[in-house]
Every structure is written in C-alpha cells, then in structure tokens.
Design a protein around this motif. Structure first.
Motif, PDB file in Angstrom:
ATOM      1  N   UNK A  56       0.824  -1.211   0.000  1.00  0.00           N
ATOM      2  CA  UNK A  56       0.000   0.000   0.000  1.00  0.00           C
ATOM      3  C   UNK A  56       0.857   1.259   0.000  1.00  0.00           C
ATOM      4  N   UNK A  57       2.102   1.153   0.433  1.00  0.00           N
ATOM      5  CA  UNK A  57       2.996   2.311   0.472  1.00  0.00           C
ATOM      6  C   UNK A  57       4.150   2.094  -0.500  1.00  0.00           C
ATOM      7  N   UNK A  58       4.388   3.085  -1.302  1.00  0.00           N
ATOM      8  CA  UNK A  58       5.438   2.981  -2.320  1.00  0.00           C
ATOM      9  C   UNK A  58       6.812   2.868  -1.662  1.00  0.00           C
ATOM     10  N   UNK A  59       7.597   1.918  -2.142  1.00  0.00           N
ATOM     11  CA  UNK A  59       8.963   1.754  -1.659  1.00  0.00           C
ATOM     12  C   UNK A  59       9.100   0.998  -0.361  1.00  0.00           C
ATOM     13  N   UNK A  60       7.993   0.522   0.194  1.00  0.00           N
ATOM     14  CA  UNK A  60       8.068  -0.202   1.453  1.00  0.00           C
ATOM     15  C   UNK A  60       8.403  -1.662   1.199  1.00  0.00           C
ATOM     16  N   UNK A  61       9.504  -2.147   1.775  1.00  0.00           N
ATOM     17  CA  UNK A  61       9.887  -3.555   1.661  1.00  0.00           C
ATOM     18  C   UNK A  61      10.622  -3.968   2.919  1.00  0.00           C
ATOM     19  N   UNK A  62      10.815  -5.260   3.081  1.00  0.00           N
ATOM     20  CA  UNK A  62      11.395  -5.789   4.320  1.00  0.00           C
ATOM     21  C   UNK A  62      12.839  -5.345   4.529  1.00  0.00           C
ATOM     22  N   UNK A  63      13.619  -5.276   3.462  1.00  0.00           N
ATOM     23  CA  UNK A  63      15.027  -4.871   3.609  1.00  0.00           C
ATOM     24  C   UNK A  63      15.133  -3.416   4.050  1.00  0.00           C
ATOM     25  N   UNK A  64      14.252  -2.556   3.502  1.00  0.00           N
ATOM     26  CA  UNK A  64      14.271  -1.143   3.902  1.00  0.00           C
ATOM     27  C   UNK A  64      13.863  -0.991   5.361  1.00  0.00           C
ATOM     28  N   UNK A  65      12.878  -1.752   5.792  1.00  0.00           N
ATOM     29  CA  UNK A  65      12.451  -1.701   7.190  1.00  0.00           C
ATOM     30  C   UNK A  65      13.565  -2.146   8.124  1.00  0.00           C
ATOM     31  N   UNK A  66      14.246  -3.228   7.756  1.00  0.00           N
ATOM     32  CA  UNK A  66      15.333  -3.730   8.589  1.00  0.00           C
ATOM     33  C   UNK A  66      16.470  -2.723   8.677  1.00  0.00           C
ATOM     34  N   UNK A  67      16.750  -2.062   7.569  1.00  0.00           N
ATOM     35  CA  UNK A  67      17.809  -1.059   7.557  1.00  0.00           C
ATOM     36  C   UNK A  67      17.457   0.113   8.473  1.00  0.00           C
TER      37      UNK A  67
END
Length: 444
Positions: A56-67
């Motif tokens: 639902x949010x552009x650019x949101x992924x698991x690797x970015x969250x972890x970073x």
C-alpha cells in the motif's frame, strides 16, 4: 444514468432496459450490477492466485524496514507494525479441512458468524441449518500450526429454531468459560401460540458452558448454566471489570439491561432507540453503546439513580445507525462503524473524530469491525462481501480481499484476525468463514 437505458462498457453504447418480470427479457439493473460485481470479484481472485501483490505504500519492503530499524530510525513497536503491514499484503488463501466426531455433519451447514476467544485458541460458531434454525459449535484451532490445515469442530447434538443477533465469550468461572448469546424465537414457528403469551416474552439471554462442546460422553455434558427472559435483544457484552463482576449487558429496543448472573439483580437504562452494539471497558466500570439513531454513549454501571438522560457520560454522533464499536487498549479511543459505511476513530476525552477509514460498504446490515492494536490493523467485512484491512495508525487501506464465493446477502464472510491463531504458539493470519467453508489466509 439515463432512465430506461443501461450502459455497456465493453460495447461502449447504451441499450434499452425493458421490464424484467417476463422470461423474454430478464435484464434488470440489479442483474447488471451483479454481473459487474462478479466480473470484478473473479478478476481479483485471479490476481490473488497469480500473487500480484503490491504494498500500500510505495517503496516499502522488508530490507528497507530492517535497515531503518538497525539505524535506529524506527522504534520496535513501529517496526513490528510495518512488518505486519507487509505480511498482510502477502497472505495466501488456503482451505481448512473441518473434522468432528460426526464426520457426516462437519462442514455441512452454512456459517453465520464466528467469534474467537481472547487467546484465539477456539472459535464459537453459529451455523444455519438447511431446514431452518441455528446450530452452535466450537472449533479448536490447535491444528493450524501443522503442515496439513485441519481443525476439530464440536457441534451440539440438536438445532434450535432461534434467531441469534449477537454472541460474545464470557468469563464466569475462568477466562472464556462460557458463551453469552441473546436470542428470540422466530415468529413463523410460534404463530399458533402467540395468543398464549409467547409474543410477550419473545427472547432470552443465555450463558452456555464452553465445556458443553468438549465432553465425549453426551450424558456428562452440563446443562444450561442460566437463562434470563428479555425482550428482543440486538447486542450483548460481558464485563471484565472487577467493580461490576459477573455482569453482562443486553441492548434492547428502548432499553439497556445490566444483569448480575449470580444475584440476578438487574439495572435498567431507558433510551429512545435500538442498541445495536455494546462493549464494556476493563479499566473503568463503563459500558459503551451504539444505537440505531447514530448515537454512541457511555454508562457508568455503578449508578443507582438514572432519571432522564443525565447518566450518559460520553455522547458521540454518527449520521447513520451504529453497528459496531471497539475500544482501544488505553480506552481513550473508540472505533465505531455505521450503516452508511463510515468507520471513525473517536477521542473519548474530547468527543472528536480523529480518523476515518474509507472504503467500507454497508447499507442496512449489522456488521462488526475488528481491531488488532498490537499489529496496528483494523479489519471489516462489507455488505459487498469484501474483507478490507486498514492501517489503524493512519487509516490507509492496505488490502481488499474478495470472497471465494459469489456475492449475496446470505454469504457475507465472518472473519477473525490474529497474530497467534491457535494460542500463544499459534500461526498468524486471517480466518474466514463463508457458506460451508473455512479458509486460512496465512502469512507468506
């Protein structure tokens, strides 16, 4: 919209709309809308099978969250909430096999509603019997953690010709020990007995022990713990606050009744509407009610004198009948849904609407909303049979799930969402009961 015509988007032209009461031309606006909804539903189901999932949010992924988490830009609470948001978009539908002591009966009746206990270890089911009436059961979710998705269902051995408007779990002898459900007798069954007084006492509120469904020997099953005569009830709620111990509430037409199970003492609060939704607070002895008039108000159940309307502690107003209310954990905020399809988050301290969760569809049905504050999610099933999940924090629509069955008024899904289906070591996901089937939308 042209009177007497309908627009065909595929052929890009208008066609005359003739009366649909004859066999020669059964084309009506309702049938056209139904076909359009079916095409949309089948298209969404096909996309789900192909796993065309977009966040639902552009650019949101698991690797970015972890970073961001490692850099200290996200708190642990925000990180968990965003991870749940990602997982919700990747949930896959799997059908659950329903087993029971009587294999010929399990999975043969249409589900009307399912309600999970606090630990999400069991769900209480109300099913529609083919030849009329309702049947109750409890499904154990302990089998969801295994490779083969199976659950054990325990039905009662009889069906009743009663209409159940509301169900909730009750903690009388221990947590979630009983099921509270008000019901009323269907008029069609007792039309010959109305002159004998049945019409004057058309309903009851009953507490049924959960152990009624788990005993292997039918002769050892305990009877009904207690039953109270009431008018036709629209809603019910059990109180967990120690200041109003062993109490439950029923929302009637023009009244709110608070009853003590042990003493039988009853408090009556007179109102001018039908009470369609109720919930007790746990930190304070407050009972919140949602009415057909659109009003949401609170009651301090410790009051002994309640003349006029002065006993209403909090008053909020919707433009349509309020069908569901849910208190948040801190009990300063309340989510309310109405028959106009509006879902609002209210601040009870200022009586102001903070957020609106858009996209829900409702016209004239009592539909619940489900709040999972730990995961930061809000879930609701609309009258169009679509299950929608929003972010509780910013009201963004995260996912719309089509029903596996054709859209109809008697096939509105009933859902349960939890990060621990089956207990503390359970699996996360969404349970959906529709028609005779039970589905598990599991995290990928």
């Amino acid at each position: 919209e042209l009177p007497g015509f309908y627009y065909d988007s595929e052929k890009n032209r208008y066609f005359r709309l003739l009366p649909g009461h004859n066999n020669c031309n059964p084309l009506t606006k309702e049938s056209i809308q139904y076909k359009a909804m079916e095409r949309k539903r089948l298209r969404l189901l096909e996309e789900e099978e192909k796993q065309k999932k977009k966040t639902a949010r552009a650019g949101l992924n698991s690797s970015l969250l972890l970073q961001k988490r490692q850099l200290g830009l996200l708190s642990s609470r925000s990180y968990c909430r965003m991870v749940h948001e990602l997982k919700v978009n990747c949930m896959q539908r799997k059908k659950i096999e329903i087993h029971g002591p009587d294999s010929s009966v399990a999975g043969t009746n249409n589900f009307i509603t399912i309600v999970a206990d606090v630990a999400c270890e069991r769900i209480f089911t109300v099913s529609d019997v083919e030849h009329g009436g309702c049947k109750y059961g409890i499904i154990s979710l302990s089998g969801l953690g295994k490779e083969s998705l199976t659950v054990e269902m325990y039905d009662n051995l009889y069906f009743t010709n009663r209409k159940v408007n509301s169900v909730c779990w009750a903690s009388l002898t221990h947590p979630d020990s009983h099921i509270l459900y008000p019901f009323f007798f269907k008029k069609a069954t007792f039309h010959k007995l109305c002159l004998m007084g049945i019409a004057e006492t058309p309903g009851r509120a009953s507490l049924l022990p959960a152990s009624f469904f788990s005993s292997t020997n039918p002769g050892d099953r305990p009877g009904m713990l207690c039953s109270f005569k009431i008018s036709t009830a629209w809603s019910c709620a059990w109180c967990l606050n120690p200041q109003a111990d062993n109490c439950f509430s029923t929302g009637l037409t023009g009244q709110v009744l608070v009853t003590n199970v042990v003493t039988g003492h009853r408090q009556t609060f007179n109102i001018v509407s039908d009470v369609l939704a109720q919930q007790f607070a746990t930190q304070t002895p407050m009972l919140y009610n949602g009415c057909r008039s659109g009003e949401v108000f609170g009651i301090d159940v410790r009051q002994r004198h309640h003349k006029g309307q002065t006993w209403k502690a909090v008053r909020l107003f919707h433009d349509s009948a309020v069908t569901s209310i849910r208190l948040l954990e801190a009990e300063h905020y309340l989510v309310a849904a109405d028959m106009a399809g509006q879902i609002k988050l209210w601040d009870l301290r200022t009586a102001k609407c903070l957020k609106q969760y858009r996209g829900h569809h409702n016209e004239n049905t009592v539909l619940p909303v489900h709040v999972n504050e730990e995961e930061g999610l809000l879930t609701a099933v609309g009258q169009d049979c679509y299950t929608r999940i929003w972010s509780l924090q910013d009201a963004q629509l995260l996912r719309t799930i089509p029903s596996p069955h054709s859209t109809s008024k008697d096939a509105i899904p009933s859902v349960v969402f939890s990060s621990r289906l089956g207990g503390s070591r359970g699996v996360p996901g969404l349970l959906m009961a529709v028609k005779q089937d039970l589905y598990h939308f599991s995290y990928n």
